[in-house]
Scaffold this active site. Structure first.
Site, PDB file in Angstrom:
ATOM      1  CE1 TYR A 173       6.550   6.152   1.616  1.00  0.00           C
ATOM      2  CE2 TYR A 173       7.993   4.456   2.522  1.00  0.00           C
ATOM      3  CZ  TYR A 173       6.897   4.816   1.753  1.00  0.00           C
ATOM      4  OH  TYR A 173       6.148   3.842   1.149  1.00  0.00           O
ATOM      5  CB  SER A 196       6.780  -4.755   0.925  1.00  0.00           C
ATOM      6  OG  SER A 196       6.148  -3.853   0.023  1.00  0.00           O
ATOM      7  CD  GLN A 252       2.180  -5.991   0.195  1.00  0.00           C
ATOM      8  OE1 GLN A 252       3.343  -5.771  -0.121  1.00  0.00           O
ATOM      9  NE2 GLN A 252       1.164  -5.333  -0.347  1.00  0.00           N
ATOM     10  CE1 TYR A 261      -0.003  -2.267  -1.068  1.00  0.00           C
ATOM     11  CE2 TYR A 261       2.348  -2.437  -1.519  1.00  0.00           C
ATOM     12  CZ  TYR A 261       1.308  -2.049  -0.689  1.00  0.00           C
ATOM     13  OH  TYR A 261       1.579  -1.458   0.510  1.00  0.00           O
ATOM     14  CB  THR A 268      -1.935  -4.759   0.779  1.00  0.00           C
ATOM     15  OG1 THR A 268      -1.050  -5.399   1.703  1.00  0.00           O
ATOM     16  CG2 THR A 268      -2.283  -3.381   1.327  1.00  0.00           C
ATOM     17  NE  ARG A 316       1.179   7.454   2.712  1.00  0.00           N
ATOM     18  CZ  ARG A 316       1.556   6.315   2.165  1.00  0.00           C
ATOM     19  NH1 ARG A 316       2.830   6.113   1.857  1.00  0.00           N
ATOM     20  NH2 ARG A 316       0.677   5.364   1.914  1.00  0.00           N
ATOM     21  CE  LYS A 340      -0.426  -4.936   6.329  1.00  0.00           C
ATOM     22  NZ  LYS A 340      -0.596  -3.538   5.853  1.00  0.00           N
ATOM     23  CG  HIS A 380      -1.394   1.086   4.396  1.00  0.00           C
ATOM     24  ND1 HIS A 380      -1.666   0.094   3.492  1.00  0.00           N
ATOM     25  CD2 HIS A 380      -0.126   1.503   4.113  1.00  0.00           C
ATOM     26  CE1 HIS A 380      -0.623  -0.079   2.700  1.00  0.00           C
ATOM     27  NE2 HIS A 380       0.327   0.755   3.057  1.00  0.00           N
ATOM     28  NE  ARG A 405       3.106   4.352   5.383  1.00  0.00           N
ATOM     29  CZ  ARG A 405       4.135   5.201   5.257  1.00  0.00           C
ATOM     30  NH1 ARG A 405       4.494   5.968   6.277  1.00  0.00           N
ATOM     31  NH2 ARG A 405       4.821   5.280   4.134  1.00  0.00           N
TER      32      ARG A 405
END
Length: 386
Positions: free
Chosen positions: A28, A110, A130, A132, A158, A167, A256, A280, A283
């Site tokens: 991951y 995060s 950070q 989201y 972000t 992924r 970001k 990122h 990713r």
């Protein structure tokens, strides 16, 4: 075979983490999206930049320190936000925050960290936070209030993850796609094959919920992490959304995940004080520019008006100097500290930071750069794109 005591580079920590961590967690953090072209490009484009070696200058005094957004740090390096870091080492975000504090660099927590912002702030050095954007805006306002109350000095928004990239490694490892009993058995086999990790993290590192968003996660969070992101992250976000974020946050705001000059100008117009040039870590959208190749273009567009940082592909102190030469105030490393955490916890992260510091000093001495604040493009052999 490299031992933790003899680890000398980020690649050494990567190999140690690969051996110690369950496959689902190593793949991951190690993998990128699709064919991982951009993941490789991030590293290769750094390697292709050529430093100008200079000699016979008085380099007896060096200054690697920086000041940014009201904070002073030992060197132009920070720890990027890494989701679920608490699955790489016991209460991993707390260990990373302590290592960053001892190294005199910032740590950015995060939204998807195992440890919540309050727990990390109890280390004594509140993290950058950070964010989201979830569909539940009310909860987001509550979360911003928690970060502010915890003393977080900087908010990092972000913007390049409206949904998770494809992924393939996560599918092959079973981290994504398996459900129910099949998912449980896959994780159990993986964990039992790594007894040191099992004892450190699975037994003694609980709880494994996503600490900052526990109130918004119905299932506990980490069990089906990527599916939860796809269902709850908000694709409708626009630059206008910075208005309500600004209403809930009165400190410095960094955006970001920008690679394009026009997006950088939009971030400036929307009221950001800083920008992280980032894809990122390769990713998200594969086949795009490396972060380091986008940096000088963005620096030319907005570098005089925003604090510019870079994330993606940084593996050494030499890379840090190259990024500073192209306009970055600092570099944020993600995989580097995640590998070190997985290899040996807080002590390994601290050693990795000392290595970056030592490598940066060598690069500065041998390019004639006495102060990192004076680093410019003259430190590089100019190629056609610079």
């Amino acid at each position: 075979m490299t031992s933790l005591r003899r680890a000398a580079s980020v690649d050494d920590y990567r190999e140690l983490a690969r051996r110690r961590l369950p496959k689902i967690f190593f793949e991951y953090i190690d993998g990128g999206s699709y064919a991982e072209v951009t993941l490789k490009r991030n590293v290769e484009d750094f390697a292709n930049l050529v430093l100008r070696q200079r000699v016979m200058h008085d380099m007896s005094k060096l200054d690697t320190s920086i000041e940014t957004l009201g904070q002073r740090y030992r060197m132009p390096v920070g720890l990027s936000p890494v989701g679920m870091a608490g699955m790489y080492g016991r209460r991993g975000e707390v260990q990373a925050a302590r290592a960053a504090a001892s190294g005199g660099v910032p740590f950015c927590l995060s939204t998807m960290g195992i440890c919540g912002v309050e727990e990390v702030a109890r280390t004594g050095v509140p993290p950058w936070f950070q964010l989201y954007i979830l569909k539940d805006r009310g909860y987001m306002r509550e979360l911003l209030g928690r970060a502010k109350a915890a003393g977080s000095p900087v908010l990092v928004l972000t913007v390049d993850l409206p949904l998770p990239g494809a992924r393939y490694r996560d599918v092959r490892s079973g981290f994504r796609g398996l459900t129910g009993l099949r998912a449980f058995l896959n994780q159990a086999r993986d964990g039992l094959a790594h007894p040191r990790w099992l004892w450190d993290v699975w037994v003694n590192g609980r709880p494994h919920s996503l600490g900052s968003v526990t109130g918004a996660v119905q299932s506990g969070g980490a069990a089906d992490f990527l599916t939860w992101i796809a269902n709850n992250f908000d694709r409708s976000i626009t630059w206008a959304d910075l208005d309500w974020i600004r209403a809930a946050w009165d400190g410095p705001l960094v955006v970001k995940g920008v690679l394009d000059r026009e997006d950088a100008r939009d971030a400036l117009r929307a009221g950001a004080q800083g920008l992280v040039v980032s894809n990122h870590g390769g990713r998200q959208l594969d086949g795009v520019r490396s972060s380091i190749s986008a940096l000088p273009l963005i620096a030319d567009a907005v570098g005089g008006d925003l604090e510019l940082y870079l994330d993606g592909g940084v593996r050494s102190g030499l890379d840090v100097l190259k990024a500073c030469a192209l306009g970055a105030k600092a570099c944020f490393v993600g995989r580097a500290w995640a590998y070190a955490l997985g290899a040996g916890g807080q002590a390994a992260i601290a050693r990795m930071l000392e290595t970056l510091q030592a490598e940066l000093e060598v690069a500065m001495v041998l390019t004639g750069c006495r102060s990192i604040r004076d680093a410019g493009r003259d430190l590089l052999d100019q190629g056609p794109d610079l």
